[in-house]
Enzyme design. Structure first.
Site, PDB file in Angstrom:
ATOM      1  N   ASN A 225     -24.632 -14.236 158.691  1.00  0.00           N
ATOM      2  CA  ASN A 225     -25.457 -12.855 158.432  1.00  0.00           C
ATOM      3  C   ASN A 225     -26.813 -13.148 159.050  1.00  0.00           C
ATOM      4  O   ASN A 225     -27.110 -14.179 159.443  1.00  0.00           O
ATOM      5  CB  ASN A 225     -25.343 -12.427 157.028  1.00  0.00           C
ATOM      6  N   ARG A 226     -27.729 -12.075 158.960  1.00  0.00           N
ATOM      7  CA  ARG A 226     -28.919 -12.389 159.366  1.00  0.00           C
ATOM      8  C   ARG A 226     -29.796 -13.534 159.001  1.00  0.00           C
ATOM      9  O   ARG A 226     -30.451 -14.247 159.442  1.00  0.00           O
ATOM     10  CB  ARG A 226     -29.568 -10.978 159.176  1.00  0.00           C
ATOM     11  N   GLU A 228     -28.745 -16.180 157.008  1.00  0.00           N
ATOM     12  CA  GLU A 228     -28.258 -17.513 157.165  1.00  0.00           C
ATOM     13  C   GLU A 228     -28.551 -17.905 158.411  1.00  0.00           C
ATOM     14  O   GLU A 228     -29.077 -19.173 158.934  1.00  0.00           O
ATOM     15  CB  GLU A 228     -26.684 -17.457 157.175  1.00  0.00           C
ATOM     16  N   ASP A 295     -16.944 -11.110 153.600  1.00  0.00           N
ATOM     17  CA  ASP A 295     -15.573 -11.430 153.621  1.00  0.00           C
ATOM     18  C   ASP A 295     -14.885 -10.609 154.270  1.00  0.00           C
ATOM     19  O   ASP A 295     -13.916 -10.972 154.889  1.00  0.00           O
ATOM     20  CB  ASP A 295     -15.284 -11.495 151.936  1.00  0.00           C
TER      21      ASP A 295
END
Length: 514
Positions: A225-226, A228, A295
């Site tokens: 994601n952004r 991470e 997920d």
């Protein structure tokens, strides 16, 4: 790095599609590795503050227990039609037993879920409550986590690696869900990635939040994601240029074939080895809960990539799936039917409102979890007129969602006699579904609406003003559950029977005049 090979049991060519735009897949076996979690949801109402402390009191109404994280990935894959093997660890406790029972019920192979007596099964308890007097808003009040994030002990790590090597021999691809709770040690990750490379099968990773993504070097694709991505690259992802640079950097440094960065409200950015980049804008949706969206992306992007679909096409479908997930409270699996409905042509979008009784039950469960109140009305709706429109507008104003029960052709004949209905149920349902006031349409076979009302469980039951002083079908049931009956005003001189009579009289007059 070895190129991906399409497994022998993989998809048809990318051009092959179902009528709704979904690829037609052959059976796949996917190994899912990562921490499985028991997600427990405790639902209720909040109407007062505790006298013991300044905290809300949740009056519990129901409980749900579902698999989370890697377990939710597995459940989604099963809903999409894949065969699934689980590689994970649970504690020697009741929660671990419950998770394995849930997986068995879903048809997930659990032989590689190890039982570790030295650590508890990971559990997340979420308390959710309606906090408005009108019960129109449900929000998460508290989350309680039980976990031991320490790394696996060497003996357990060796056991897990032995299991994964056996599982890799029989799978078409690997999905890794890494939430950094101790199971996916560097050795386990390396065995999964190198083992997949040796077999030439895709290994796709939803990574943990870490500054060191080198632990995933050699994987086929990453889906960070952004946040991470920012932590791992040190870049601020503020615009498309930054998205491209970060994704391409990860592809190059880690030897990936693709990196799909999820950007919440901004959609997704995909970079592929060889320089091909794709931006996927987000589908506009009303967001209720982002739980499980990552997920879902791993499940859908991973499954279609393993099946041989191009990364760009797989990302587009994954983006659509995630946009559906965030409209729901808690984690809800995304099915092929969900995706097919969302991919329907725009001109037929109103037909998505038409449901069978079973489909409607699942849809209304989602509405209630979002805190919405349900209104219900029913009728033949044979020749739609101004009176119907006024009645439906009144009904929609009584709650957040309006369900219309439509009498079947057979039941209309029983109620109205030969020659009715004028239009078959399929056409009447489409006409109703095209109305803005109507959210769902369901056809029922009985002449009375009691059975369908009990299935819908409405908060508000609407009938016409002409029912005043009479017992309405389903009234006792609705009121016994705390609901109410509302009587809609009648527009004088408007009825289907009167319209048919006028048309018949005019036709006779024109015939006689001729």
């Amino acid at each position: 790095m070895a190129r991906r090979k399409t497994p022998s049991s993989s998809a048809h060519p990318e051009s092959a599609r179902h009528e709704h735009g979904l690829p037609a897949l052959k059976p796949l076996r996917v190994l899912v590795a990562g921490e499985v979690i028991l997600d427990r949801y405790i639902w209720g109402d909040v109407s007062r503050i505790s006298p013991e402390a300044p905290i809300p009191i949740l009056r519990v109404q129901r409980r749900e227990e579902k698999p989370g994280n890697a377990g939710f990935v597995m459940a989604n894959l099963r809903a999409l039609g894949a065969d699934v093997s689980a590689l994970s660890v649970v504690g020697a406790d009741r929660n671990g037993s419950l998770l394995r029972e849930i997986f068995a019920d879903l048809g997930i192979d659990t032989r590689s879920i190890l039982i570790d007596p030295d650590r508890p099964t990971i559990v997340k308890d979420r308390m959710l409550g309606s906090v408005q007097a009108a019960h129109r808003a449900t929000q998460q009040l508290l989350r309680v986590d039980e976990e031991d994030p320490s790394p696996l002990k060497p003996q357990r790590e060796r056991e897990l690696i032995a299991h994964l090597k056996a599982e890799l021999r029989n799978c078409d691809g690997v999905l890794i869900s890494d939430i950094d709770k101790g199971m996916l040690t560097p050795a386990v990750l390396r065995a999964l990635i190198d083992g997949g490379r040796a077999r030439g099968i895709p290994v796709i990773v939803d990574p943990r939040r870490t500054e060191d993504f080198s632990i995933y070097r050699g994987a086929t694709a990453l889906t960070p994601n952004r946040h991470e991505t920012e932590v791992a690259t040190g870049m601020r992802l503020t615009d498309r240029g930054a998205w491209r640079k970060a994704a391409e950097t990860l592809v190059r440094k880690l030897g990936l074939e693709a990196c799909l960065i999820t950007l919440d409200r901004d959609g997704m950015y995909l970079a592929e080895r060889g320089g091909k980049d794709t931006y996927v804008s987000t589908a506009p949706r009303e967001v209720y809960d982002v739980t499980g969206a990552g997920d879902v992306v791993l499940s859908v992007f991973g499954m279609f990539s393993i099946a041989g679909l191009g990364f760009s096409s797989a990302a587009t479908i994954a983006n659509l799936a995630a946009s559906i997930e965030v409209t729901r409270i808690g984690t809800e699996v995304i099915t092929r039917e969900d995706l097919a409905r969302a991919l329907s042509p725009a001109h037929a979008s109103y037909e998505r409102k038409i449901h069978s009784a079973d489909e409607l039950k699942a849809a209304l469960d989602h509405e209630r979890r979002a805190g919405r109140r349900i209104a219900f009305t029913n009728g033949c709706f044979d020749l739609l007129h101004a009176g119907h429109i006024q009645s439906l507008a009144f009904a929609r104003a009584q709650a957040d969602v309006l369900v219309v029960g439509l009498n079947s052709d057979r039941s209309v004949r029983q109620l109205k006699g030969a020659g009715r209905p004028i239009y078959p149920a399929a056409e009447r349902a489409r006409i109703l579904a095209a109305l803005e006031a109507v959210d769902y349409v369901v056809v029922f076979e009985e002449t009375r609406a009691e059975k369908i009302i009990r299935a819908v469980k409405p908060d508000v039951l609407i009938k016409g003003e002409d029912w005043r002083g009479k017992q309405v079908d389903g009234q006792a049931f609705v009121e016994s559950r705390g609901g109410r009956v509302a009587l809609a005003p009648i527009l004088g001189g408007r009825s289907t029977s009167a319209t048919i009579d006028r048309m018949s009289s005019r036709a006779r007059a024109e015939k006689n005049g001729a």
